[in-house]
Design an enzyme around this catalytic site. Sequence first.
Site, short mmCIF file in Angstrom:
data_model
loop_
_atom_site.label_atom_id
_atom_site.label_comp_id
_atom_site.label_asym_id
_atom_site.label_seq_id
_atom_site.Cartn_x
_atom_site.Cartn_y
_atom_site.Cartn_z
N ASN A 109 0.82 -1.22 0.00
CA ASN A 109 0.00 0.00 0.00
C ASN A 109 0.85 1.26 0.00
O ASN A 109 0.57 2.21 -0.74
CB ASN A 109 -0.95 0.00 1.20
CG ASN A 109 -1.93 -1.16 1.15
OD1 ASN A 109 -2.02 -1.85 0.13
ND2 ASN A 109 -2.66 -1.38 2.23
N THR A 154 -16.86 38.09 -30.74
CA THR A 154 -17.63 37.63 -29.58
C THR A 154 -18.87 37.00 -30.19
O THR A 154 -19.35 37.46 -31.24
CB THR A 154 -18.03 38.78 -28.63
OG1 THR A 154 -18.87 39.68 -29.34
CG2 THR A 154 -16.81 39.52 -28.08
N LYS A 282 -10.12 17.26 -50.80
CA LYS A 282 -10.11 17.53 -49.35
C LYS A 282 -8.72 17.56 -48.73
O LYS A 282 -7.84 16.79 -49.07
CB LYS A 282 -10.93 16.47 -48.60
CG LYS A 282 -12.42 16.53 -48.84
CD LYS A 282 -13.08 17.79 -48.30
CE LYS A 282 -13.17 17.80 -46.80
NZ LYS A 282 -14.17 16.88 -46.29
N ASN A 284 -7.90 17.74 -44.76
CA ASN A 284 -8.61 17.81 -43.48
C ASN A 284 -7.70 18.11 -42.29
O ASN A 284 -6.59 17.60 -42.22
CB ASN A 284 -9.34 16.48 -43.23
CG ASN A 284 -10.43 16.22 -44.24
OD1 ASN A 284 -11.05 17.17 -44.75
ND2 ASN A 284 -10.66 14.97 -44.57
N GLU A 289 -8.61 18.13 -34.99
CA GLU A 289 -9.85 17.47 -34.58
C GLU A 289 -9.57 16.41 -33.51
O GLU A 289 -10.34 16.24 -32.57
CB GLU A 289 -10.54 16.84 -35.79
CG GLU A 289 -11.13 17.88 -36.72
CD GLU A 289 -11.65 17.30 -38.02
OE1 GLU A 289 -12.01 16.11 -38.06
OE2 GLU A 289 -11.68 18.05 -39.02
N LYS A 324 -4.44 3.98 -12.09
CA LYS A 324 -3.29 4.00 -12.99
C LYS A 324 -3.64 4.08 -14.46
O LYS A 324 -3.17 4.99 -15.16
CB LYS A 324 -2.40 2.78 -12.71
CG LYS A 324 -1.61 2.96 -11.45
CD LYS A 324 -0.96 1.70 -10.98
CE LYS A 324 -0.97 1.64 -9.48
NZ LYS A 324 -2.34 1.52 -8.89
N1 ARG Z 1 -1.68 -3.25 -7.49
C1 ARG Z 1 -2.10 -2.53 -6.33
C2 ARG Z 1 -2.52 -1.13 -6.72
O1 ARG Z 1 -2.25 -0.77 -7.81
C3 ARG Z 1 -0.99 -2.43 -5.37
C4 ARG Z 1 -1.38 -2.34 -3.95
C5 ARG Z 1 -2.02 -3.63 -3.55
N2 ARG Z 1 -2.30 -3.70 -2.16
C6 ARG Z 1 -3.07 -4.62 -1.65
N3 ARG Z 1 -3.26 -4.58 -0.40
N4 ARG Z 1 -3.69 -5.47 -2.39
O2 ARG Z 1 -3.14 -0.43 -5.98
#
Ligand code: ARG
Length: 461
Positions: A109, A154, A282, A284, A289, A324
């Site tokens: 963690n 405007t 064309k 583009n 875009e 992520k």
């Molecule tokens: N892959 C997990 C994440 O991206 C890592 C942390 C995982 N921790 C756990 N207690 N399962 O958050």
Amino acid sequence: MKMWAGRFKKDVDTRVNDFNSSISFDCRMYREDITGSIAHATMLGECGIIPKEDSEKIITALRGILADLDSGALEIDPEAEDIHMFVEEVLTSRIGDAGKRLHTARSRNDQVALDIRMYLMGQIEEIKVLVLDLLEVIAKKAKLHAADVMPGYTHLQRAQPVTFGHYILAYASMLMRDYDRICDTKRRTNVMPLGSGALASTTYPICRERVAELLGFDSVTENSIDGVSDRDFVLELAFDLSTLMMHMSRFSEEIILWCSSEYGFCDLDDAYSTGSSIMPQKKNPDVAELVRGKTGRVYGSLTTLLTMMKSLPLAYNKDMQEDKEVIFDAIDNTKIALEVFTKMFDTMTVRSEVLRRAASKGFINATDCADYMVKKGLPFRSAYKIVGQLVGYCTDNGKTLEELTLDEYRALSDIFDEDVYAAIDLDTCVNGRSVRGGPAAASVARQISLVEDFITKAKTE
Ligand code: ARG
């Protein structure tokens, strides 16, 4: 068998394994993961928490793993649960028991919180360079077109004359704010969370400051629960990138309009436009875009993150693994958008004569005509009304303000004189607006030097 399989009697279901695994995307943080582990192992050794020899063995092996991953000699195992487990498994397979000591006084963690902070700080540096590149191009083009009069709008209606230089410098102002915002986010990302443990820190006599020092962090987190459950910095970056993309999207939208035959203000270079498979004529503005389109996608990341974090109880929850992919996606897309947009804009040609012609239509100097009367003593509201009547007369008779005869002017007010023509001349209109922030040449020159100073200062910091 999982590393944590001790208390389990069965293997995890294979689909659960796929569902749970984050290796396919967190593998991109392998460098940060290993660097963080090297610092952790160094500190563990120095504090006497693990034997010095083991710490040294771990560090050497981790350096080897990093080199092998960089060179491709070692491949990431797609079956691994995540990058943290993968690195630890390889380490243990290479050096045995010493490797098993690395995870002392640490949890995945706080480890993942560290990795993501380090990764984002690196990405912020890359994004900063790309923003400065775009600012440089804007400053260069603003210099080139500082005196090119164009209509300002405007409600997408021609409003008052400005210059192309002044116009694009508005985007420089936005980008300088974007740059500052990203720097500010980096400041709050630059806090070292290791030592928070799973949530309640640790009983080992670790030295968090040493780890921060080894990794170049400015400070350490002050609450272990917050240390593992805070993703504000991810959200902040997603917001910064959303705003940056929003600015580029507005700019793109203008370029799309300007390059249409209806406007004809600009031409894109062939290398930054695409053709049509059916319509041979064309050309583009796909790049612009796509920047506009990808902006929606980056907003999506911000919305995902906000929703993901909403109502999460403290401390770590697996939901947070979802941070992520979305932030990586936002970063990747912002980076490529910045890169391609800058080149497209740099190579875009501006048709100065078309800009000027567009500014000569649409009564863009009506305000200046009213100001002319005000300078001769008439109250603004009265002048405003007379010019309104003049515009009405012009519209009925297919004329512009410049084309009216003095007699036609005088039919509405005898305040008008020969000098009205000079007063409503486009260049006079622009250069009269020489207040700070205005479109006059001197003011545009000032803005350009502000942008240039900003770039120089940013590059030396
Ligand atoms: N892959 C997990 C994440 O991206 C890592 C942390 C995982 N921790 C756990 N207690 N399962 O958050």
